[in-house]
Design a protein around this motif. Structure first.
Motif, PDB file in Angstrom:
ATOM      1  N   UNK A 140      42.334  38.113  46.881  1.00  0.00           N
ATOM      2  CA  UNK A 140      42.038  39.500  45.788  1.00  0.00           C
ATOM      3  C   UNK A 140      41.433  38.933  44.696  1.00  0.00           C
ATOM      4  N   UNK A 141      42.021  37.244  44.361  1.00  0.00           N
ATOM      5  CA  UNK A 141      41.051  37.132  42.525  1.00  0.00           C
ATOM      6  C   UNK A 141      40.161  36.558  42.801  1.00  0.00           C
ATOM      7  N   UNK A 142      39.391  36.531  43.952  1.00  0.00           N
ATOM      8  CA  UNK A 142      37.953  35.722  43.956  1.00  0.00           C
ATOM      9  C   UNK A 142      36.633  37.129  44.144  1.00  0.00           C
ATOM     10  N   UNK A 143      37.789  38.137  45.206  1.00  0.00           N
ATOM     11  CA  UNK A 143      36.940  39.003  45.797  1.00  0.00           C
ATOM     12  C   UNK A 143      36.902  40.507  45.364  1.00  0.00           C
ATOM     13  N   UNK A 144      38.189  40.283  44.437  1.00  0.00           N
ATOM     14  CA  UNK A 144      38.583  41.886  43.997  1.00  0.00           C
ATOM     15  C   UNK A 144      37.003  42.971  43.427  1.00  0.00           C
ATOM     16  N   UNK A 145      36.724  43.463  43.036  1.00  0.00           N
ATOM     17  CA  UNK A 145      35.647  44.626  42.708  1.00  0.00           C
ATOM     18  C   UNK A 145      34.049  43.906  43.841  1.00  0.00           C
ATOM     19  N   UNK A 157      38.299  46.295  46.610  1.00  0.00           N
ATOM     20  CA  UNK A 157      39.594  45.944  46.487  1.00  0.00           C
ATOM     21  C   UNK A 157      39.688  45.976  45.320  1.00  0.00           C
ATOM     22  N   UNK A 158      40.801  45.765  44.377  1.00  0.00           N
ATOM     23  CA  UNK A 158      40.706  45.253  42.779  1.00  0.00           C
ATOM     24  C   UNK A 158      43.036  45.378  43.275  1.00  0.00           C
ATOM     25  N   UNK A 175      39.900  47.807  35.224  1.00  0.00           N
ATOM     26  CA  UNK A 175      39.572  48.845  34.503  1.00  0.00           C
ATOM     27  C   UNK A 175      37.639  48.849  35.299  1.00  0.00           C
ATOM     28  N   UNK A 176      37.236  47.783  35.032  1.00  0.00           N
ATOM     29  CA  UNK A 176      35.803  47.264  35.348  1.00  0.00           C
ATOM     30  C   UNK A 176      35.653  47.635  36.916  1.00  0.00           C
ATOM     31  N   UNK A 177      36.730  47.560  37.593  1.00  0.00           N
ATOM     32  CA  UNK A 177      36.567  48.033  39.304  1.00  0.00           C
ATOM     33  C   UNK A 177      36.902  49.416  39.183  1.00  0.00           C
ATOM     34  N   UNK A 178      37.703  49.947  38.237  1.00  0.00           N
ATOM     35  CA  UNK A 178      37.585  51.595  38.206  1.00  0.00           C
ATOM     36  C   UNK A 178      36.640  51.980  38.066  1.00  0.00           C
TER      37      UNK A 178
END
Length: 195
Positions: A140-145, A157-158, A175-178
């Motif tokens: 999640x820390x590397x691949x979110x977004x 994933x966020x 928020x950037x992912x949203x």
């Protein structure tokens, strides 16, 4: 057609309420199936119900849910545009991570929801949802977004809202992912892909 969809939801709900496929049913107060628009273009998937969700039978009603509502509103989305479900429908004791056999026991219910809703975008909230839906090795820390496309679904994933409550430094990336989710939704609407 409308009646068929309602009947299918009744079948899903009945199956979930009578489910005893794993040990989580023994401790539940309520089964937590989901909330939001059953015709949503965006499906948010968390890991499982917490204490408040178990008591009320509704997902994301505690502090994490209130934060998720604010996150949705910040990009002009609401539960009229989205549906929220979890990987498991019963609360793991002490809010521990669901075990693999518990996730496996519940996965067909989530697949059934996916079939009924037919969203275009799937948002995995947190590590458990991402490793269950996207890839068991997902970080999640590397691949979110990052966007993935499978079987016609756009998947991202966020961070889970509860992680944001514990670590405020994750709020800006979430928020950037949203914003990216909103942009993808707008793009799909513009290209006339259902909506």
């Amino acid at each position: 057609m409308e009646g068929m969809a309602e009947k299918s939801w009744e079948i899903l709900e009945g199956a979930c309420h009578s489910c005893k496929k794993c040990r989580l049913w023994e401790m539940r107060t309520n089964v937590v199936i989901g909330k939001g628009s059953r015709n949503a273009d965006i499906l948010f998937i968390g890991e499982g119900p917490g204490q408040q969700e178990d008591l009320q039978g509704v997902p994301f009603v505690g502090p994490a849910g209130q934060l998720l509502d604010k996150m949705l509103a910040s990009v002009g989305l609401s539960l009229e545009d989205a549906y929220i479900a979890n990987v498991v429908k019963c609360r793991p004791p002490g809010n521990r991570d669901p075990h693999d056999d518990e996730k496996e026991a519940c996965l067909n219910y989530l697949r059934y929801q996916l079939m009924l809703i037919q969203p275009k975008i799937i948002v995995c909230l947190g590590r458990i949802a991402a490793t269950t839906i996207i890839d068991p090795e997902f970080r999640i820390t590397r691949q979110r977004g990052q966007w993935f496309e499978r079987k016609g679904y756009h998947i991202i994933a966020t961070y889970h809202p509860s992680a944001l409550l514990r670590d405020a430094t994750k709020k800006r990336p979430a928020w950037e992912d949203m914003q990216a989710i909103r942009a993808k939704w707008d793009e799909l609407k513009e290209h006339g892909k259902r909506i």
